[in-house]
Design a protein around this motif. Structure first.
Motif, PDB file in Angstrom:
ATOM      1  N   GLN A 179       0.819  -1.205   0.000  1.00 25.23           N
ATOM      2  CA  GLN A 179       0.000   0.000   0.000  1.00 25.23           C
ATOM      3  C   GLN A 179       0.859   1.263   0.000  1.00 25.23           C
ATOM      4  OE1 GLN A 179      -3.431  -0.084   2.652  1.00 25.23           O
ATOM      5  NE2 GLN A 179      -3.550  -2.322   2.469  1.00 25.23           N
ATOM      6  N   SER A 180       2.001   1.220   0.655  1.00 26.75           N
ATOM      7  CA  SER A 180       2.913   2.367   0.600  1.00 26.75           C
ATOM      8  C   SER A 180       3.436   2.575  -0.815  1.00 26.75           C
ATOM      9  CB  SER A 180       4.080   2.173   1.574  1.00 26.75           C
ATOM     10  OG  SER A 180       3.656   2.315   2.904  1.00 26.75           O
ATOM     11  N   TRP A 181       3.770   1.473  -1.495  1.00 29.14           N
ATOM     12  CA  TRP A 181       4.195   1.592  -2.893  1.00 29.14           C
ATOM     13  C   TRP A 181       3.104   2.251  -3.733  1.00 29.14           C
ATOM     14  CZ3 TRP A 181       6.485  -3.935  -2.684  1.00 29.14           C
ATOM     15  CH2 TRP A 181       7.871  -3.872  -2.479  1.00 29.14           C
ATOM     16  N   ASP A 182       1.862   1.853  -3.494  1.00 33.51           N
ATOM     17  CA  ASP A 182       0.753   2.446  -4.236  1.00 33.51           C
ATOM     18  C   ASP A 182       0.631   3.949  -3.950  1.00 33.51           C
ATOM     19  OD1 ASP A 182      -0.505   0.855  -6.101  1.00 33.51           O
ATOM     20  OD2 ASP A 182      -1.842  -0.110  -4.652  1.00 33.51           O
ATOM     21  N   PHE A 183       0.762   4.338  -2.684  1.00 31.95           N
ATOM     22  CA  PHE A 183       0.681   5.756  -2.328  1.00 31.95           C
ATOM     23  C   PHE A 183       1.777   6.562  -3.024  1.00 31.95           C
ATOM     24  CE2 PHE A 183      -1.262   4.318   1.937  1.00 31.95           C
ATOM     25  CZ  PHE A 183      -2.525   4.287   1.366  1.00 31.95           C
ATOM     26  N   ASN A 184       2.884   5.902  -3.345  1.00 31.56           N
ATOM     27  CA  ASN A 184       3.996   6.563  -4.023  1.00 31.56           C
ATOM     28  C   ASN A 184       3.970   6.349  -5.538  1.00 31.56           C
ATOM     29  OD1 ASN A 184       6.046   7.822  -1.961  1.00 31.56           O
ATOM     30  ND2 ASN A 184       5.353   5.907  -1.022  1.00 31.56           N
ATOM     31  N   ASP A 185       2.792   5.915  -6.031  1.00 32.13           N
ATOM     32  CA  ASP A 185       2.559   5.783  -7.478  1.00 32.13           C
ATOM     33  C   ASP A 185       3.512   4.808  -8.163  1.00 32.13           C
ATOM     34  OD1 ASP A 185       0.464   7.703  -7.403  1.00 32.13           O
ATOM     35  OD2 ASP A 185       1.940   9.313  -7.480  1.00 32.13           O
ATOM     36  N   ARG A 186       3.814   3.741  -7.487  1.00 34.99           N
ATOM     37  CA  ARG A 186       4.642   2.716  -8.136  1.00 34.99           C
ATOM     38  C   ARG A 186       3.912   2.149  -9.341  1.00 34.99           C
ATOM     39  NH1 ARG A 186       8.269  -2.107  -5.843  1.00 34.99           N
ATOM     40  NH2 ARG A 186       8.203  -3.502  -7.652  1.00 34.99           N
ATOM     41  N   ASP A 187       4.650   1.950 -10.440  1.00 36.74           N
ATOM     42  CA  ASP A 187       4.079   1.267 -11.599  1.00 36.74           C
ATOM     43  C   ASP A 187       4.909   0.068 -12.026  1.00 36.74           C
ATOM     44  OD1 ASP A 187       6.270   2.528 -12.710  1.00 36.74           O
ATOM     45  OD2 ASP A 187       5.100   3.921 -13.941  1.00 36.74           O
ATOM     46  N   ALA A 188       6.099  -0.088 -11.447  1.00 36.70           N
ATOM     47  CA  ALA A 188       6.939  -1.237 -11.779  1.00 36.70           C
ATOM     48  C   ALA A 188       6.343  -2.509 -11.196  1.00 36.70           C
ATOM     49  CB  ALA A 188       8.352  -1.028 -11.229  1.00 36.70           C
ATOM     50  N   SER A 189       6.502  -3.606 -11.898  1.00 39.78           N
ATOM     51  CA  SER A 189       5.944  -4.878 -11.449  1.00 39.78           C
ATOM     52  C   SER A 189       6.744  -5.443 -10.278  1.00 39.78           C
ATOM     53  CB  SER A 189       5.924  -5.884 -12.594  1.00 39.78           C
ATOM     54  OG  SER A 189       7.247  -6.157 -13.032  1.00 39.78           O
ATOM     55  N   LEU A 190       6.102  -6.309  -9.522  1.00 35.75           N
ATOM     56  CA  LEU A 190       6.724  -6.994  -8.390  1.00 35.75           C
ATOM     57  C   LEU A 190       6.488  -8.484  -8.540  1.00 35.75           C
ATOM     58  CD1 LEU A 190       7.990  -6.973  -5.462  1.00 35.75           C
ATOM     59  CD2 LEU A 190       5.624  -6.920  -4.624  1.00 35.75           C
ATOM     60  N   ALA A 191       7.532  -9.282  -8.345  1.00 32.00           N
ATOM     61  CA  ALA A 191       7.392 -10.737  -8.318  1.00 32.00           C
ATOM     62  C   ALA A 191       7.561 -11.215  -6.883  1.00 32.00           C
ATOM     63  CB  ALA A 191       8.431 -11.399  -9.215  1.00 32.00           C
ATOM     64  N   ILE A 192       6.606 -12.011  -6.411  1.00 35.78           N
ATOM     65  CA  ILE A 192       6.681 -12.593  -5.075  1.00 35.78           C
ATOM     66  C   ILE A 192       6.836 -14.103  -5.240  1.00 35.78           C
ATOM     67  CG2 ILE A 192       5.597 -12.825  -2.820  1.00 35.78           C
ATOM     68  CD1 ILE A 192       3.914 -10.394  -3.419  1.00 35.78           C
ATOM     69  N   HIS A 193       7.931 -14.637  -4.760  1.00 35.52           N
ATOM     70  CA  HIS A 193       8.238 -16.063  -4.899  1.00 35.52           C
ATOM     71  C   HIS A 193       7.876 -16.761  -3.592  1.00 35.52           C
ATOM     72  CE1 HIS A 193      10.475 -14.878  -8.530  1.00 35.52           C
ATOM     73  NE2 HIS A 193      10.886 -13.855  -7.792  1.00 35.52           N
ATOM     74  N   VAL A 194       7.090 -17.821  -3.689  1.00 34.45           N
ATOM     75  CA  VAL A 194       6.492 -18.431  -2.497  1.00 34.45           C
ATOM     76  C   VAL A 194       6.541 -19.956  -2.588  1.00 34.45           C
ATOM     77  CG1 VAL A 194       4.966 -16.446  -2.231  1.00 34.45           C
ATOM     78  CG2 VAL A 194       4.161 -18.455  -3.487  1.00 34.45           C
ATOM     79  N   PRO A 195       6.407 -20.640  -1.449  1.00 28.16           N
ATOM     80  CA  PRO A 195       6.339 -22.104  -1.466  1.00 28.16           C
ATOM     81  C   PRO A 195       5.108 -22.596  -2.218  1.00 28.16           C
ATOM     82  CG  PRO A 195       6.848 -21.309   0.738  1.00 28.16           C
ATOM     83  CD  PRO A 195       6.448 -20.116  -0.067  1.00 28.16           C
ATOM     84  N   PRO A 196       5.167 -23.804  -2.765  1.00 30.01           N
ATOM     85  CA  PRO A 196       4.012 -24.373  -3.476  1.00 30.01           C
ATOM     86  C   PRO A 196       2.770 -24.414  -2.589  1.00 30.01           C
ATOM     87  CG  PRO A 196       5.978 -25.704  -3.856  1.00 30.01           C
ATOM     88  CD  PRO A 196       6.336 -24.712  -2.793  1.00 30.01           C
ATOM     89  N   GLY A 197       1.633 -24.101  -3.187  1.00 30.63           N
ATOM     90  CA  GLY A 197       0.370 -24.180  -2.473  1.00 30.63           C
ATOM     91  C   GLY A 197       0.025 -22.966  -1.634  1.00 30.63           C
TER      92      GLY A 197
END
Length: 311
Positions: free
Chosen positions: A75-93
């Protein structure tokens, strides 16, 4: 080529006035990679000046002290008008749970977020000259660790041989040879790279376990690691509690580092019961591991040099 590790949060499940929940930021020559995102991570990033330009977040598991900072940071990124993509890498499932966190309180991120489920034994991220590998850990949930592993670098260029023995004129030919290309000189001679370039030199390796019992997979992932960041929640007199909660003691972390042949060991995820003094954890680790060992502190920055930096 800089490689800097900043410890943003080093506490166990319960934060203290000195330690925030788990988060580690790795800055590799401007690529900012965040490993876990405990509550308040965004404030720690501001406090310790790491910058917010994170492109990849690697989650070890879904316990709250490792993920509850995600909604606030997004939400802080949004308040700062971020437009770059973010990848979140997580365990299966765990994709849906992470998606729910990114949309907490009905928030809809205004920038692209890709959630990448990746299992141990695979590569989460491949960049031009390094990758982030996933390895198996042992915790009371779907959990895994991550190893940032750089590619080998070209060997050292022997300028003395090139210039004086082989009489190669200084200039672009040197760069081509160092890149592994053959060069034909004006006199017709063909010079091969191996005539002036030494054996490939290893890159650097930084390994982060997240919460885990001591396991062989960590030894394999951390073989010859320049920095191993290992769970060391408890001192040895609480070894039974470590087993019950699927954490490690300082001694166990030291043993893993010793088996792996790591160069430095950072002990983290320190239980709040040691808020006053965690020295017993470090001392037990040092008894098992003869490399550099330290209790990680919030805000601590570690520069990781190349293995041959002192040669």
């Amino acid at each position: 080529m800089s490689l800097r590790v900043t410890f943003l949060g080093t506490s166990g499940a319960v934060p203290t006035t000195r330690r925030a929940p788990s988060a580690v930021l790795v800055n590799r020559e401007g690529d900012r990679l965040l490993f876990d995102c405990g509550e308040g991570t965004q404030r720690q990033m501001m406090r310790f000046g790491t910058g917010f330009n994170v492109s990849h977040l690697f989650v070890t598991h879904l316990h709250g002290d490792h993920v509850l900072g995600i909604p606030g940071l997004i939400q802080s990124w949004d308040f700062n008008d971020r437009d770059a993509s973010l990848a979140i890498h997580v365990p299966p499932g765990t994709r849906q749970e992470i998606k729910d966190l990114t949309q907490a309180a009905g928030h809809r991120p205004g920038f692209p977020i890709r959630i990448n489920e990746v299992a141990p034994g695979n590569v989460a991220l491949r960049m031009e000259d390094y990758e982030v590998r996933v390895f198996e850990t042992n915790h009371h949930t779907r959990a895994q660790g991550y190893a940032l592993v750089e590619d080998d670098r070209p060997g050292r260029f022997d300028r003395e041989t090139a210039e004086h023995e082989l009489e190669i004129p200084p200039g672009p030919a040197y760069g081509r040879l160092h890149r592994g290309e053959s060069v034909e000189l004006d006199d017709g001679r063909v010079i091969e790279p191996e005539q002036v370039v030494g054996e490939p030199r290893p890159g650097r390796r930084v390994v982060y376990t997240g919460d885990t019992r001591p396991v062989g997979a960590t030894v394999e992932a951390a073989t010859d690691a320049d920095l191993l960041i290992h769970d060391a929640t408890f001192a040895e007199d609480d070894a039974g509690r470590a087993r019950e909660t699927a954490h490690s003691t300082g001694r166990e972390a030291g043993s893993i580092a010793s088996q792996a042949g790591a160069k430095r060991l950072a002990l983290t995820h320190i239980s709040s019961r040691y808020a006053g003094d965690a020295s017993a954890i470090r001392e037990a680790a040092a008894a098992e591991f003869d490399g550099e060992v330290f209790i990680a502190e919030d805000g601590q920055r570690i520069e990781v040099p190349f293995p041959d930096a002192e040669e």
